[in-house]
Design a protein around this motif. Sequence first.
Motif, mmCIF file in Angstrom:
data_model
loop_
_atom_site.group_PDB
_atom_site.id
_atom_site.type_symbol
_atom_site.label_atom_id
_atom_site.label_comp_id
_atom_site.label_asym_id
_atom_site.label_seq_id
_atom_site.Cartn_x
_atom_site.Cartn_y
_atom_site.Cartn_z
ATOM 1 N N SER A 20 0.849 -1.194 0.000
ATOM 2 C CA SER A 20 0.000 0.000 0.000
ATOM 3 C C SER A 20 0.881 1.238 0.000
ATOM 4 N N CYS A 21 0.393 2.273 -0.609
ATOM 5 C CA CYS A 21 1.075 3.558 -0.611
ATOM 6 C C CYS A 21 0.048 4.615 -0.223
ATOM 7 N N ALA A 22 0.076 4.999 1.034
ATOM 8 C CA ALA A 22 -0.848 6.013 1.538
ATOM 9 C C ALA A 22 -0.227 7.384 1.337
ATOM 10 N N THR A 23 -0.984 8.300 0.776
ATOM 11 C CA THR A 23 -0.455 9.626 0.491
ATOM 12 C C THR A 23 -1.200 10.695 1.273
ATOM 13 N N PHE A 28 -4.519 13.659 -4.623
ATOM 14 C CA PHE A 28 -4.155 12.326 -5.090
ATOM 15 C C PHE A 28 -4.752 12.012 -6.448
ATOM 16 N N SER A 29 -5.986 12.390 -6.654
ATOM 17 C CA SER A 29 -6.683 12.014 -7.889
ATOM 18 C C SER A 29 -6.090 12.655 -9.136
ATOM 19 N N ARG A 30 -5.184 13.596 -8.970
ATOM 20 C CA ARG A 30 -4.547 14.249 -10.114
ATOM 21 C C ARG A 30 -3.213 13.607 -10.485
ATOM 22 N N TYR A 31 -2.737 12.688 -9.640
ATOM 23 C CA TYR A 31 -1.397 12.156 -9.813
ATOM 24 C C TYR A 31 -1.388 10.736 -10.367
ATOM 25 N N GLY A 32 -0.495 10.520 -11.314
ATOM 26 C CA GLY A 32 -0.180 9.153 -11.684
ATOM 27 C C GLY A 32 0.670 8.551 -10.579
ATOM 28 N N ASP A 72 -7.249 3.754 -4.994
ATOM 29 C CA ASP A 72 -8.529 4.152 -4.429
ATOM 30 C C ASP A 72 -8.431 5.647 -4.185
ATOM 31 N N ASN A 73 -8.999 6.425 -5.072
ATOM 32 C CA ASN A 73 -8.876 7.870 -4.964
ATOM 33 C C ASN A 73 -9.613 8.422 -3.739
ATOM 34 N N ALA A 74 -10.585 7.700 -3.244
ATOM 35 C CA ALA A 74 -11.292 8.136 -2.040
ATOM 36 C C ALA A 74 -10.419 7.976 -0.804
ATOM 37 N N LYS A 75 -9.469 7.050 -0.865
ATOM 38 C CA LYS A 75 -8.589 6.792 0.282
ATOM 39 C C LYS A 75 -7.188 7.352 0.066
#
Length: 122
Positions: A20-23, A28-32, A72-75
Motif C-alpha cells: 500500500s502507498c498512503a499519500t 491524489f486524484s490528479r497524480y499518476g 482508491d482515490n477516495a482513500k
Amino acid sequence: VQLQASGGGLVQAGDSLRLSCATSGLTFSRYGMGWFRQAPGKAREFVAAISWSGRNTYYRDSVKGRFTISRDNAKNTAYLQMNTLKPEDTAVYYCAAGLGPSSDYKAGYDYWGQGTQVTVSS
C-alpha cells in the motif's frame, strides 16, 4: 507531501503480498502513481504504474500477469498486489507520485515514499 509505503515482508516463493502507498498533502486524484524497486547492488527499476484515473496501467514484462496495480482515490492510496512471488522479486519497493510522468510512466515522478522491503525466499 508524504507517501508511506507499507505491506512488505518475508515470504516464500509462490506467496502473495499487497503493498500500500498512503499519500497525504497532495490532490491524489490528479497524480499518476508508480511502483519501483531496488535490489541490493542494482539500479532502481520500474515495476508498475497507474494513471490518475485508473484507466491505464503499465507493467514491466517480468511482473505482467503476477502483479496488479490499483488505486482508491477516495482513500488517497495506491496498491500493488503481488502474486506468485519469486526470489528475484526481492527488493525494496518504493511508491512514487507524478503530476505529469513520462508517457510510459517510467520517469517524471515528483514525490517518493520511503520504501518497504520485500524478501522472497526460495
